[in-house]
Write a protein that holds these residues in place. Structure first.
Motif, short mmCIF file in Angstrom:
data_model
loop_
_atom_site.label_atom_id
_atom_site.label_comp_id
_atom_site.label_asym_id
_atom_site.label_seq_id
_atom_site.Cartn_x
_atom_site.Cartn_y
_atom_site.Cartn_z
N CYS A 276 14.75 1.69 3.26
CA CYS A 276 14.16 2.80 2.50
C CYS A 276 14.30 2.56 0.99
O CYS A 276 13.39 2.91 0.22
CB CYS A 276 14.84 4.12 2.89
N VAL A 277 15.43 1.98 0.57
CA VAL A 277 15.61 1.63 -0.85
C VAL A 277 14.48 0.72 -1.31
O VAL A 277 13.91 0.89 -2.40
CB VAL A 277 16.98 0.95 -1.06
N HIS A 278 14.13 -0.26 -0.47
CA HIS A 278 13.08 -1.20 -0.83
C HIS A 278 11.68 -0.58 -0.75
O HIS A 278 10.72 -1.13 -1.30
CB HIS A 278 13.15 -2.43 0.08
N LEU A 279 11.58 0.56 -0.08
CA LEU A 279 10.30 1.24 0.04
C LEU A 279 10.02 2.16 -1.16
O LEU A 279 8.86 2.46 -1.45
CB LEU A 279 10.28 2.06 1.34
N LEU A 280 11.05 2.57 -1.87
CA LEU A 280 10.91 3.56 -2.93
C LEU A 280 9.92 3.17 -4.03
O LEU A 280 9.20 4.05 -4.55
CB LEU A 280 12.27 3.88 -3.55
N PRO A 281 9.82 1.89 -4.43
CA PRO A 281 8.86 1.55 -5.50
C PRO A 281 7.41 1.86 -5.15
O PRO A 281 6.56 1.85 -6.06
CB PRO A 281 9.07 0.04 -5.69
N VAL A 282 7.12 2.17 -3.88
CA VAL A 282 5.75 2.54 -3.51
C VAL A 282 5.32 3.79 -4.26
O VAL A 282 4.12 4.02 -4.49
CB VAL A 282 5.63 2.74 -1.98
N ASN A 283 6.29 4.59 -4.69
CA ASN A 283 5.95 5.80 -5.43
C ASN A 283 5.41 5.47 -6.82
O ASN A 283 4.57 6.19 -7.36
CB ASN A 283 7.16 6.72 -5.55
N ALA A 284 5.91 4.36 -7.40
CA ALA A 284 5.41 3.94 -8.71
C ALA A 284 4.00 3.35 -8.60
O ALA A 284 3.20 3.47 -9.52
CB ALA A 284 6.36 2.92 -9.34
N ARG A 285 3.71 2.70 -7.46
CA ARG A 285 2.40 2.08 -7.28
C ARG A 285 1.34 3.08 -6.84
O ARG A 285 0.22 3.08 -7.35
CB ARG A 285 2.50 0.97 -6.22
N PHE A 286 1.70 3.95 -5.86
CA PHE A 286 0.68 4.79 -5.22
C PHE A 286 1.03 6.28 -5.21
O PHE A 286 0.27 7.07 -4.66
CB PHE A 286 0.45 4.32 -3.78
N HIS A 287 2.20 6.67 -5.77
CA HIS A 287 2.66 8.08 -5.74
C HIS A 287 2.68 8.60 -4.31
O HIS A 287 2.39 9.77 -4.05
CB HIS A 287 1.74 8.96 -6.61
N ALA A 288 3.11 7.74 -3.39
CA ALA A 288 3.10 8.10 -1.97
C ALA A 288 4.31 8.96 -1.58
O ALA A 288 4.31 9.56 -0.51
CB ALA A 288 3.09 6.83 -1.11
N LEU A 289 5.32 9.01 -2.43
CA LEU A 289 6.53 9.79 -2.11
C LEU A 289 6.73 10.93 -3.12
O LEU A 289 7.85 11.35 -3.37
CB LEU A 289 7.77 8.88 -2.11
N ALA A 290 5.64 11.45 -3.63
CA ALA A 290 5.71 12.52 -4.63
C ALA A 290 5.82 13.89 -4.00
O ALA A 290 5.92 14.89 -4.71
CB ALA A 290 4.48 12.47 -5.54
N TRP A 291 5.81 13.96 -2.67
CA TRP A 291 5.87 15.26 -2.00
C TRP A 291 7.31 15.70 -1.81
O TRP A 291 8.23 14.97 -1.79
CB TRP A 291 5.17 15.20 -0.63
#
Length: 291
Positions: A276-291
């Protein structure tokens, strides 16, 4: 099928099985996290690049494990008797010969992807020599530094191969920095389940020299790091709650559950957290974890 063909097939399958057993444990600890890291952080990639990255990672993990396990056979008899050396599938002498052959192969493989990847492969070999041949793995601090170096190398290489670029953008550098700090601060999570074998071999890991303090540290560090990462990557309220809760639960388990079987379960949960730590940067690329 002729007798010769059947015998050849049998030996080939046995060698493949041995290679699998050398690397089995590190799919969850290194290969999958590094693949996820590269996929999430790389500005662009394609399916051939993904396959090439997987091959590079697997062969370098194979190289590290053959070297490491050729030195740890006496403790693996207790901790991991299914590994190739303690189970008798390969001798220590043959494992060390294979280790040097893999070094040459990995350098050749890296040359297909450019000089920067070759340099990364050389650095990986240097860390292997420091960890195993120079026995820095016997010292708790140097062991963590070598492990962190190995993680950073495979993640950096995955970025180079996936993106086919020599310059990393700001998100890539930020993600690599965060990953380095997280691994450096928490990599001792892998040592709790191996205390009996490590003590038998004379290795001094943090759970051995500070059995209570190391568990208190995990109890505090995992939720605090989770909270910091949620802030760094600007996660949304629900994403932050879920991620911090996972880190907190992993920390609580390390403190409360202390037998070998539960420490193995604790380490599995830690590896899920690392994914999950390695997945977090997806928010910087696609704002996929902004909810």
């Amino acid at each position: 099928m002729s007798h010769f063909a059947a015998t050849t097939m049998h030996h080939a399958l046995r060698h493949l099985g041995t290679a699998w057993l050398f690397t089995r444990s590190d799919f969850k600890t290194m290969i999958f996290p590094a693949m996820m890291f590269g996929t999430v952080v790389s500005p662009h990639y394609d399916m051939p690049a993904l396959f090439c990255t997987f091959c590079w990672l697997w062969f370098h993990v194979f190289q590290f494990n053959v070297s490491n396990q050729s030195y740890s056979a006496h403790e693996d008899v207790l901790n991991k008797p299914w590994r190739p050396v303690p189970s008798g599938r390969i001798s220590v002498k043959d494992a060390r010969t294979l280790r040097w052959a893999l070094m040459v192969f990995c350098l050749g493989l890296s040359s297909l992807f450019g000089s920067n990847v070759v340099i990364t492969s050389v650095m990986a070999t240097v860390f292997i020599i420091m960890n195993d041949d120079l026995r820095l793995s016997d010292h708790p601090v140097f062991k963590n530094l070598c492990s962190t170096g190995g993680y950073v190398i495979v993640e950096f290489a995955s970025l180079l191969i996936l993106s086919r670029e020599f310059a990393l953008d700001g998100t890539s550098i930020k993600a690599l920095s965060c990953s380095t700090l997280v691994v450096l601060l928490t990599v001792q999570a892998q040592d709790f389940a191996d205390v009996n074998g490590d003590r038998r071999s004379g290795r001094r890991t943090l759970p051995i020299i500070a059995p209570e303090g190391s568990r208190i540290y995990m109890l505090c560090a995992l939720p605090l790091i989770s909270f910091a990462l949620a802030s760094v990557w600007s996660l949304g309220p629900l994403s932050s709650l879920l991620f911090v809760s996972m880190g907190s639960w992993a920390g609580i388990r390390y403190y409360l559950f202390r037998d070998e079987i539960r420490d193995e379960a604790n380490y599995r949960l830690y590896n899920i957290w690392i994914l999950c730590v390695h997945l977090l940067p997806v928010n910087a690329r696609f704002h996929a974890l902004a909810w």
